[in-house]
Motif scaffolding. Structure first.
Motif: not given
Length: 215
Positions: A81-104
């Motif tokens: 048969g077929t086997l698959g993986v997935f990652s799903v959720g509420a994606a961040t709007n590209g414009a809302a991704v921080p432009a400075a700093g770091t994220g851990n």
């Protein structure tokens, strides 16, 4: 949703899932509802159709402490048969991704590993990622990786992953090459593509998938 995959879940009066539906990016669909088996444990949500032809396992986001995303694995067929993986959720709007700093970020990694003899086994470990929002790159690595199952399972440091993932300005998806440490019988170093998405209003969480192309 990430990578064109659609995941839906309805919750009954008891607070547990009453139905689950998933359509993969390539168009394959699986669904679980009345007459099927759906159960929730402290770690995962599982579904199995009454005829045993389709199954799904989803990490329970509430139990994992996640607010915006989760991941899982699905399959169709029994002998083949077929086997698959997935990652799903509420994606961040590209414009809302921080432009400075770091994220851990710290989380879970899970997958399937096939050794040189073709024997497949489950793999699980801890995911670590540090995003540099100024340079738009993510240092990715894993630790405490185990492979196998039951009495045959145990630590497998040769399967630890590492690599750098990058993304464009204004984008919410990232990708790059990930590689294992390698070494030992049946554990040659491998590399493949990893990709993922920022989730949450301001990139509070990440999730993604990776694969090694067939040899």
């Amino acid at each position: 949703f990430s990578g064109g995959t659609s995941y839906t879940e309805t919750v009954g009066s008891s607070g547990t899932p009453a139905s689950i539906g998933l359509t993969s990016a390539c168009g394959t669909s699986v669904s679980f509802g009345s007459g099927d088996t759906i159960s929730t444990s402290s770690t995962v949500i599982t579904g199995a159709t009454a005829n045993g032809q389709s199954n799904i396992i989803v990490v329970n986001p509430a139990a994992a402490g996640w607010n915006y995303q989760t991941f899982g694995i699905w399959g169709t067929g029994v002998a083949s048969g077929t086997l698959g993986v997935f990652s799903v959720g509420a994606a961040t709007n590209g414009a809302a991704v921080p432009a400075a700093g770091t994220g851990n970020y710290i989380g879970l990694v899970s997958g399937v590993y096939s050794d040189s003899s073709g024997t497949a086994s489950g793999v699980a470990g801890v995911m670590h990622a540090t995003a540099n929002f100024s340079t738009r790159d993510i240092d990715f690595s894993t630790s405490n990786t185990n492979s196998g199952s039951g009495s045959t399972g145990g630590p497998n440091p040769n399967l630890e992953l590492s690599g750098t993932l990058t993304y464009a300005a204004g984008a919410n998806q990232f990708s790059g090459t990930l590689a294992t440490v390698g070494g030992g019988a049946g554990n040659a170093a491998m590399s493949g593509k990893g990709s993922g998405t920022f989730f949450g209003p301001a990139a509070e969480e990440i999730g993604g998938c990776g694969e090694r192309p067939p040899a």
